[in-house]
Structures are given as C-alpha cells and as structure tokens.
Scaffold this motif. Sequence first.
Motif, PDB file in Angstrom:
ATOM      1  N   GLN A   1      -6.739   1.066  -0.268  1.00 19.56           N
ATOM      2  CA  GLN A   1      -6.374   1.750  -1.499  1.00 19.56           C
ATOM      3  C   GLN A   1      -5.248   2.756  -1.265  1.00 19.56           C
ATOM      4  OE1 GLN A   1      -9.618   3.933  -3.294  1.00 19.56           O
ATOM      5  NE2 GLN A   1      -8.869   3.554  -5.355  1.00 19.56           N
ATOM      6  N   LYS A   2      -5.318   3.461  -0.140  1.00 22.21           N
ATOM      7  CA  LYS A   2      -4.292   4.461   0.163  1.00 22.21           C
ATOM      8  C   LYS A   2      -2.937   3.820   0.428  1.00 22.21           C
ATOM      9  CE  LYS A   2      -6.149   8.834   1.640  1.00 22.21           C
ATOM     10  NZ  LYS A   2      -6.185   9.842   2.718  1.00 22.21           N
ATOM     11  N   MET A   3      -2.914   2.672   1.105  1.00 19.24           N
ATOM     12  CA  MET A   3      -1.637   2.030   1.396  1.00 19.24           C
ATOM     13  C   MET A   3      -1.006   1.482   0.117  1.00 19.24           C
ATOM     14  SD  MET A   3      -1.536   2.961   4.361  1.00 19.24           S
ATOM     15  CE  MET A   3       0.176   2.484   4.514  1.00 19.24           C
ATOM     16  N   GLU A   4      -1.810   1.055  -0.834  1.00 21.13           N
ATOM     17  CA  GLU A   4      -1.263   0.674  -2.147  1.00 21.13           C
ATOM     18  C   GLU A   4      -0.666   1.892  -2.830  1.00 21.13           C
ATOM     19  OE1 GLU A   4      -3.301  -1.871  -5.006  1.00 21.13           O
ATOM     20  OE2 GLU A   4      -4.756  -2.333  -3.431  1.00 21.13           O
TER      21      GLU A   4
ATOM     22  N   ALA B   1       0.565   4.352  -1.455  1.00 24.21           N
ATOM     23  CA  ALA B   1       1.774   4.763  -0.727  1.00 24.21           C
ATOM     24  C   ALA B   1       2.952   3.830  -0.980  1.00 24.21           C
ATOM     25  CB  ALA B   1       1.487   4.829   0.771  1.00 24.21           C
ATOM     26  N   GLY B   2       2.816   2.906  -1.927  1.00 24.96           N
ATOM     27  CA  GLY B   2       3.951   2.081  -2.323  1.00 24.96           C
ATOM     28  C   GLY B   2       3.987   0.679  -1.769  1.00 24.96           C
ATOM     29  N   CYS B   3       3.010   0.298  -0.938  1.00 25.42           N
ATOM     30  CA  CYS B   3       2.951  -1.082  -0.436  1.00 25.42           C
ATOM     31  C   CYS B   3       2.319  -1.962  -1.514  1.00 25.42           C
ATOM     32  CB  CYS B   3       2.106  -1.168   0.838  1.00 25.42           C
ATOM     33  SG  CYS B   3       2.693  -0.111   2.176  1.00 25.42           S
ATOM     34  N   SER B   4       2.884  -3.126  -1.747  1.00 24.16           N
ATOM     35  CA  SER B   4       2.360  -3.982  -2.807  1.00 24.16           C
ATOM     36  C   SER B   4       0.963  -4.469  -2.483  1.00 24.16           C
ATOM     37  CB  SER B   4       3.286  -5.187  -3.028  1.00 24.16           C
ATOM     38  OG  SER B   4       3.167  -6.098  -1.958  1.00 24.16           O
ATOM     39  N   LYS B   5       0.201  -4.753  -3.524  1.00 20.98           N
ATOM     40  CA  LYS B   5      -1.193  -5.174  -3.370  1.00 20.98           C
ATOM     41  C   LYS B   5      -1.310  -6.421  -2.519  1.00 20.98           C
ATOM     42  CE  LYS B   5      -4.256  -4.932  -6.709  1.00 20.98           C
ATOM     43  NZ  LYS B   5      -5.114  -5.149  -7.873  1.00 20.98           N
ATOM     44  N   SER B   6      -0.397  -7.385  -2.711  1.00 23.67           N
ATOM     45  CA  SER B   6      -0.483  -8.642  -1.965  1.00 23.67           C
ATOM     46  C   SER B   6      -0.252  -8.421  -0.471  1.00 23.67           C
ATOM     47  CB  SER B   6       0.541  -9.654  -2.508  1.00 23.67           C
ATOM     48  OG  SER B   6       1.847  -9.111  -2.471  1.00 23.67           O
TER      49      SER B   6
ATOM     50  N   THR C   1       0.591   1.331   9.847  1.00 19.61           N
ATOM     51  CA  THR C   1       2.030   1.179  10.121  1.00 19.61           C
ATOM     52  C   THR C   1       2.494  -0.235   9.804  1.00 19.61           C
ATOM     53  OG1 THR C   1       1.836   2.805  11.916  1.00 19.61           O
ATOM     54  CG2 THR C   1       3.820   1.437  11.886  1.00 19.61           C
ATOM     55  N   ALA C   2       1.697  -1.220  10.206  1.00 18.66           N
ATOM     56  CA  ALA C   2       2.063  -2.626   9.977  1.00 18.66           C
ATOM     57  C   ALA C   2       2.203  -2.927   8.491  1.00 18.66           C
ATOM     58  CB  ALA C   2       1.015  -3.542  10.602  1.00 18.66           C
ATOM     59  N   SER C   3       1.315  -2.368   7.667  1.00 21.37           N
ATOM     60  CA  SER C   3       1.384  -2.666   6.227  1.00 21.37           C
ATOM     61  C   SER C   3       2.669  -2.121   5.613  1.00 21.37           C
ATOM     62  CB  SER C   3       0.156  -2.100   5.502  1.00 21.37           C
ATOM     63  OG  SER C   3       0.139  -0.693   5.578  1.00 21.37           O
ATOM     64  N   VAL C   4       3.117  -0.930   6.058  1.00 23.51           N
ATOM     65  CA  VAL C   4       4.365  -0.366   5.536  1.00 23.51           C
ATOM     66  C   VAL C   4       5.565  -1.186   6.015  1.00 23.51           C
ATOM     67  CG1 VAL C   4       5.871   1.657   5.478  1.00 23.51           C
ATOM     68  CG2 VAL C   4       3.392   1.962   5.439  1.00 23.51           C
ATOM     69  N   VAL C   5       5.556  -1.542   7.297  1.00 19.73           N
ATOM     70  CA  VAL C   5       6.690  -2.277   7.878  1.00 19.73           C
ATOM     71  C   VAL C   5       6.831  -3.657   7.243  1.00 19.73           C
ATOM     72  CG1 VAL C   5       7.600  -3.318   9.987  1.00 19.73           C
ATOM     73  CG2 VAL C   5       6.627  -1.020  10.063  1.00 19.73           C
TER      74      VAL C   5
ATOM     75  N   ILE D   1       1.306  -2.926 -10.746  1.00 18.63           N
ATOM     76  CA  ILE D   1       1.002  -2.203  -9.525  1.00 18.63           C
ATOM     77  C   ILE D   1       2.091  -2.427  -8.488  1.00 18.63           C
ATOM     78  CG2 ILE D   1      -0.636  -2.023  -7.615  1.00 18.63           C
ATOM     79  CD1 ILE D   1      -2.848  -2.652  -9.576  1.00 18.63           C
ATOM     80  N   GLN D   2       2.661  -3.613  -8.426  1.00 19.30           N
ATOM     81  CA  GLN D   2       3.649  -3.940  -7.400  1.00 19.30           C
ATOM     82  C   GLN D   2       5.036  -3.491  -7.824  1.00 19.30           C
ATOM     83  OE1 GLN D   2       3.333  -7.858  -5.567  1.00 19.30           O
ATOM     84  NE2 GLN D   2       1.495  -8.182  -6.750  1.00 19.30           N
TER      85      GLN D   2
END
Length: 460
Positions: free
Chosen positions: A289-292, A294-299, A404-408, A441-442
């Motif tokens: 939920q936090k990574m979403e 932070a701007g990372c798309s749900k998919s 980190t991987a989810s943002v990258v 959301i995305q």
Amino acid sequence: MIEIPTTPQPARKQRFYQILYVQVIFAIAVGILLGHLAPSLGESMKPLGDGFIKLVKMIIAPVIFLTVTTGIAAMSDLKKVGRVTGKAMLYFLTFSTLALIIGMAVSHLIQPGAGMHIDPASLDHGAVATYVSKAHDSTISGFLMNIIPATMFSPFVSGDILQVLFVAVLFGIALAMIGERARPVIDLLTALASPVFKVVEILMKAAPVGAFGAMAFTIGKYGIESVLNLAMLVGTFYITAVLFVVVVLGAVARYNGFSILKLVRYIREELLLVLGTSSSEAALPTLMQKMERAGCSKSVVGLVIPTGYSFNLDGTNIYMTMAALFIAQACDIPLSLGDQILLLMVAMLSSKGAAGVTGAGFITLAATLSVVPSVPVAGMALILGVDRFMSECRALTNLVGNATASVVVARWEGELDKHQLDAALAGHPLPLDTNAHPHQIQQTGAPDAALPAEESAQAA
C-alpha cells in the motif's frame, strides 16, 4: 448575500504516543527488558507474536489477489505483464548475485570465524538434523511445481504467496482479454479493496502487542549472552547489511532519482514491525500500500513485491556466503577458488528452492552446505543460537531491497509518478484512494492529476 470564505481546518496532529512506530519501538524495548529480566515469562509471550503474524498472514492473500488482478486488468497492453516480470527478474538476479559476492568478500576481509579452531568431529549433528531434512526436500523442480496450486481457490487457504500471485496474474490477464464485458467484475474487485485495506489498518493496531511478544520470546529463549558469544559474526553481518543498503542500494536509488535513506525513513513502520516480529511477511500488506502511495503503479507493485519476497533476498544471500565461510574459518577448513565459486552458484540456486519456507535462511544454508562437501553441514550448530537475531537483519535487508526494486522497476516502465514519490519521501504522502478505478490510481504522466482537487487548484 456575501459568502465569507472559510479557512480549512488543519488536520489534527497525532500525539507522539499515538504514532505506530513509536508504539512498536516502546513494545520492542519492553519485550527486550522482560526477556532479559524474566526469561521464562518472556518465553511464554510467544503466542502474542505468533498470533499477530497469523492475523497478518490471514489478509495477505486477498491483498495480493486484489492488487495484482485489478492492476493487470487495467493494462491495455498485456505484453507489459511479461515485460515488468522480466525486468524485475533481471533486477533480482543482478542484486542477489552481488549480495552473495559482497558477503563472501567481507568474510575474507574480516574473517569472523578465524581463531576458533573447532574440531568438526565435536559438532552436534542432531541439532541441525531438522533443517538438513527440510533442505533436502527443497529442490528447484519442487519449488517450481509448488507454484501451481491444486485448485484455483487452494492458495487462499494455504496462503502461499507465489500460488496466490500465479492465480491473480492469470485472472487479471483473463479480465483484460475479455475487455468491457469484465467491467462489473473489475469494479467489484476495486470496491472490495477498500474494506480489505481497512482490515489491514485495523490489524496494524495490534502490531505493538505482536512485536512485544515476539521480542520477549526471542530474548527470553536465546538470551543476549548468546549474541555476545558470536558477537564478531553477528556484528559483521549487520555492518555488511547496512553497507549493502547504504552503498549498493543507495547508488541504485541515486541513479534512479531518489534517496535510499528517505525511502528507509518512509517505510520505518514496516521495518520496525519486521524487527520486532522477525517476519517480513508481517509488513507485506502495508508495504504494498505504501509503495502505491509513493507513486508506483498498482500493477508494478503487485508483480514486483510479492515475487521479490521469494526471489529478491539480498539479506539472505549476504548471510549465506558469510555463514558458510564463518563455519569454514571456525573449523580451519581452507576453501579453494573452485570451492568458493561452487558455493556461490549453489547458494544462488538454493536460495530460490527454499523460498517461502519458514526459517528459509537457515534451511537455504543447509541446502547449500549439503552440496559443497568441503564445509561440514554440522557446522551450522555453531550459529544456531544466534540465527534468530540474524534473521531479523536478513528480513530487514530483504524488505528494503524489495521496496527499492518496486521504485526502480516502476521507473523503468514509465509507471512511476515522481511527484508522488517526492511527496512521500519528504514525509507528505498523498492519500491513496482504494475506491478509485485502477486507471485513476496509476498516475504516470501528469503529476498534478494525483493531487486532491484543493491542492491542484493551489498549485495552479
């Protein structure tokens, strides 16, 4: 009649004792104190930690299924699913291998096991027999076959993360292929996400109790003295893990336009939860939920983080080569270059075979040593007493690596809202509307679109 504009009231600020991570820190401190002063009482607190972890595991399957399914269903290009997965796997393979090499290099440099002069014949084989038998059951083919569930619904019963992910990906692809006729199902799943995440919010209120119980048990059962006996190994492992996060992941973060230290601060509640419970799964729902937010798309979040929990184990990989060389050094066993290369290769494979198994770090180590004959498997008995303390560091490093991987990967895919990321890492995360349609959301291309209406007007 003239309307006098009203000034919006600022949100009521939380008192410091109402903040979750403050409560968890206090609970951990009390747990350590109780476990040290009254070991038997501290050990009896184990059900509190186990109960909290069971509560969180209960909700993991619905969180992953809803996030992944609605995220993929919103994709107009299904090739993106394969592309995101491929990029994630490339990232995982690169940094997992790097973590193994760093663990080995630091062990050679500091040599934490040197000077112990342990006779391998004196080691207790029975103490690690359970882990060795589990390691033999954890083969690569068995692991891959286990990803396929017995039925479409059995993953929701067993709670196996990769099986849930497998079903969610298939279901999301099916919804995307059906198109507009699947709209009622997508809307239902999107609406269902709101109460599911509300359940997560409710369960997190019990986090301090779980952290207290787990920490009191750990200190009560194993004692702080057990750490002091192998302080060089534990200290070396923690320092190496911190350097890996700050230097290696820090360089990756800097290259991709964000600060690793700010990211660590952003997910501090999850890190403290992992520290208290020694379980990275306890933080999985809120991390997604936090990574979403932070701007990372749900998919991307739905594909990268659950997969990373099995394939992106930076902390576990550092631990494996470091522990193997520690045993060799303690037993005065010289390892040739060929032995060390074999150790690296086997560790890379076995870390995938034992993924998702409780106590995976220790089981993975057993699987690795059983294939490398130079190092006695019974040598694991030397570190059995401190493995619980090292498992916390493994889980913490793994968690930061997956965040980190989810943002990258999101940035690589053009699925990262940099405006939202900067706001989140600055301590002002924008609200995430779980009732919103996946397309809403995305947000990737228009930063101001992610702002609430009032903030957008002010920004204009």
